[in-house]
Write an enzyme that holds these catalytic residues in place. Structure first.
Site, PDB file in Angstrom:
ATOM      1  CB  CYS A  87      -3.462   8.844   0.211  1.00  0.00           C
ATOM      2  SG  CYS A  87      -5.117   8.608   0.844  1.00  0.00           S
ATOM      3  CE  LYS A 144      -3.049   3.085   0.540  1.00  0.00           C
ATOM      4  NZ  LYS A 144      -4.099   3.434  -0.406  1.00  0.00           N
TER       5      LYS A 144
HETATM    6  N1  SAJ Z   1      -1.325  14.851  -9.436  1.00  0.00           N
HETATM    7  C1  SAJ Z   1      -0.400  15.573 -10.162  1.00  0.00           C
HETATM    8  N2  SAJ Z   1      -0.004  15.095 -11.381  1.00  0.00           N
HETATM    9  C2  SAJ Z   1      -0.507  13.938 -11.892  1.00  0.00           C
HETATM   10  C3  SAJ Z   1      -1.429  13.188 -11.144  1.00  0.00           C
HETATM   11  C4  SAJ Z   1      -1.837  13.678  -9.897  1.00  0.00           C
HETATM   12  O1  SAJ Z   1       0.076  16.640  -9.744  1.00  0.00           O
HETATM   13  O2  SAJ Z   1      -0.110  13.580 -13.012  1.00  0.00           O
HETATM   14  C5  SAJ Z   1      -1.784  15.360  -8.117  1.00  0.00           C
HETATM   15  C6  SAJ Z   1      -3.281  15.619  -8.056  1.00  0.00           C
HETATM   16  O3  SAJ Z   1      -3.614  16.857  -8.607  1.00  0.00           O
HETATM   17  C7  SAJ Z   1      -3.522  15.538  -6.571  1.00  0.00           C
HETATM   18  C8  SAJ Z   1      -2.525  14.492  -6.106  1.00  0.00           C
HETATM   19  O4  SAJ Z   1      -1.568  14.374  -7.154  1.00  0.00           O
HETATM   20  O5  SAJ Z   1      -3.228  16.781  -5.946  1.00  0.00           O
HETATM   21  C9  SAJ Z   1      -3.078  13.123  -5.821  1.00  0.00           C
HETATM   22  O6  SAJ Z   1      -4.166  12.839  -6.687  1.00  0.00           O
HETATM   23  P1  SAJ Z   1      -4.440  11.397  -7.326  1.00  0.00           P
HETATM   24  O7  SAJ Z   1      -5.683  11.534  -8.128  1.00  0.00           O
HETATM   25  O8  SAJ Z   1      -3.242  10.905  -8.031  1.00  0.00           O
HETATM   26  O9  SAJ Z   1      -4.613  10.408  -6.089  1.00  0.00           O
HETATM   27  P2  SAJ Z   1      -5.507  10.456  -4.725  1.00  0.00           P
HETATM   28  O10 SAJ Z   1      -4.668  11.045  -3.624  1.00  0.00           O
HETATM   29  O11 SAJ Z   1      -6.834  11.049  -4.953  1.00  0.00           O
HETATM   30  O12 SAJ Z   1      -5.674   8.871  -4.446  1.00  0.00           O
HETATM   31  C10 SAJ Z   1      -4.514   8.083  -4.269  1.00  0.00           C
HETATM   32  C11 SAJ Z   1      -4.583   6.870  -5.232  1.00  0.00           C
HETATM   33  N3  SAJ Z   1      -3.295   6.198  -5.275  1.00  0.00           N
HETATM   34  C12 SAJ Z   1      -2.673   5.876  -6.464  1.00  0.00           C
HETATM   35  O13 SAJ Z   1      -3.140   6.181  -7.547  1.00  0.00           O
HETATM   36  C13 SAJ Z   1      -1.394   5.119  -6.371  1.00  0.00           C
HETATM   37  C14 SAJ Z   1      -5.670   5.907  -4.763  1.00  0.00           C
HETATM   38  O14 SAJ Z   1      -5.684   4.729  -5.568  1.00  0.00           O
HETATM   39  C15 SAJ Z   1      -5.441   5.528  -3.292  1.00  0.00           C
HETATM   40  O15 SAJ Z   1      -6.420   4.627  -2.810  1.00  0.00           O
HETATM   41  C16 SAJ Z   1      -5.516   6.797  -2.489  1.00  0.00           C
HETATM   42  O16 SAJ Z   1      -4.434   7.659  -2.904  1.00  0.00           O
HETATM   43  C17 SAJ Z   1      -5.371   6.417  -1.016  1.00  0.00           C
HETATM   44  O17 SAJ Z   1      -6.401   6.439  -0.305  1.00  0.00           O
HETATM   45  O18 SAJ Z   1      -4.289   5.999  -0.603  1.00  0.00           O
END
Ligand code: SAJ
Length: 404
Positions: A258, A204
């Protein structure tokens, strides 16, 4: 007797409780916040996720789901409480310990206990198991079954991913693995993958650290490109035309509950071996400050009355979710630095404490524009709105993709 008792009715606990209830189980959800308990019992949950309000209302209505403030005797206990970090970035496991203690008061031999909270390595066997043993004399894996099964669902798609994603079952014995797998098979269409608890805990953390490191790479590319006065979006889009390159998108930093938190658990668990992960965290944190500094630099060449329009406050596109949002942190910092001169558009919110929230058209009329979230509403704006004034685009809304 209740089939399932879910401790923690947050973003994971409540959707899991409702989904489990929809498979025919009798479910009691537990939360220390009486307002959360009242909202769930009224069938009007405090969490906004597609399909969740309808599912909770339906399951409460048919009598399979209810909420209360203390665990009740049940066949299965599922822990989904927050695991934040402390001032020094060390994990704060107090909610997990509290949950284990609360379960111990009603646990019976033959029950199954599942930990879902994102947890540092060996939390299941070195924290949960001993806490329950100390209070009950019951041994996990011998007297009751025990497993660590991390949630991995994406906010905004929680119900869909709870059903579709593969699921890791990290159990202390083969029997615990089989019982936990049987529970998840009730609503998971993805594969159930068994392993031991410590491996599942690390899996995780590694998943979210992987994403953080990759976002840090994109953010670092954007910093290098800005230094060289080259468009980062063009650089990344063109580099991604290589068959083995797939760079993520830069942004104003990493938000959510997360990805900005979990990598620190790995750094804390193996401080001498997690250098890349630690540095990635620092790069992503630095990017937020860099955006604030960029706005300050733009303001230096403008009259002292110049106004700033910020586009977006949520932590990711097309979402109202503000948890650990870098856009919101930037809005707060700039509002404090330029009192009365900062206005913010956030189409998914009607009110934001301490923020001067305005309709998009008002914000677009201001002197400096800063795009902080890639909401679809912003991507669909005509190119003309960005012309004739300084624009700081942190998410690639303004820059056209190469070839267009
Ligand atoms: N982000 C970027 N660039 C990108 C992708 C995302 O800057 O190319 C930023 C987003 O804008 C955001 C942050 O990253 O601020 C995180 O967003 P996200 O959509 O990537 O992920 P979360 O935090 O909403 O959810 C994550 C997910 N983890 C992964 O994809 C590995 C989800 O599957 C997990 O269950 C969740 O964390 C968790 O609960 O741990």
């Amino acid at each position: 007797m209740t089939d399932l008792c879910v401790i923690g009715l947050g973003y994971i606990g409540l959707p899991t409780a409702a989904l489990a209830a929809s498979t025919g189980l009798s479910v009691v959800g537990v939360d220390i916040d009486p307002q959360v308990v009242a909202a769930v019992n009224a069938g009007a949950p405090h969490i906004h996720e597609p399909g969740l309000a309808e599912l909770v209302a339906e399951q409460v209505q048919v009598g399979r789901l209810s909420a209360t403030t203390a665990p009740v005797p049940a066949g299965i206990f599922l822990i989904a409480v927050p695991t934040p970090f402390l001032e020094d970035k060390a994990p704060d496991l107090s909610h997990v310990v509290d949950a284990a203690e609360a379960i111990a008061a009603v646990l019976r031999p033959g029950n199954l206990v599942i930990l879902e909270s994102t947890s540092p390595p060996r939390t299941t066997t070195a924290i949960v198991k001993p806490v329950i043993a100390r209070l009950t004399g019951l041994e996990g894996g011998r007297d009751y079954d025990l497993a660590y099964c991390p949630e991995r669902v994406l906010p905004g798609k929680i119900l869909q991913e709870l059903r579709a994603n593969d699921r890791i079952v990290g159990a202390v014995t083969p029997q615990s693995a089989e019982r936990a797998a049987a529970f998840y098979r009730r609503f998971v269409q993805g594969q159930i993958l068994p392993t031991d608890a410590a491996t599942a805990e690390v899996v995780k953390l590694v998943e979210n650290a992987y994403r953080d490191v990759n976002i840090a790479f994109a953010n670092e590319v954007s910093l290098i490109a800005a230094h060289l006065d080259i468009d980062p979006w063009q650089v990344i889009a063109l580099a991604n035309r290589h068959p083995r390159v797939n760079i993520l998108q830069p942004g104003p930093g990493v938000g959510g509950h997360c990805i900005g938190v979990d990598p620190w658990f790995l750094v804390d668990a193996a401080p001498d071996n997690a250098n890349l992960i630690r540095t990635a965290r620092r790069v992503n944190e630095f990017k937020t400050q860099w955006v604030i500094d960029e706005v300050r630099r733009a303001m230096e060449s403008l009259p002292a009355t110049a106004t700033i329009g910020l586009l977006g406050a949520s932590y990711k596109p097309d979402s109202a979710d503000l948890r650990e949002s870098p856009a919101l942190a930037i809005a707060k910092a700039l509002t404090a630095a330029y009192p009365g001169r900062v206005r913010v558009s956030e189409p998914h919110r009607e009110h934001l404490e301490g923020i001067d929230l305005r309709p998009l058209t008002d914000v677009l009329a201001l002197d400096v524009l800063v795009v902080l979230v890639g909401h679809t509403a912003y991507r669909e704006l005509p190119a003309s709105v960005w012309q004739g004034k300084p624009v700081i685009d942190t998410v690639g809304v303004v820059s056209p993709p190469p070839g267009e």
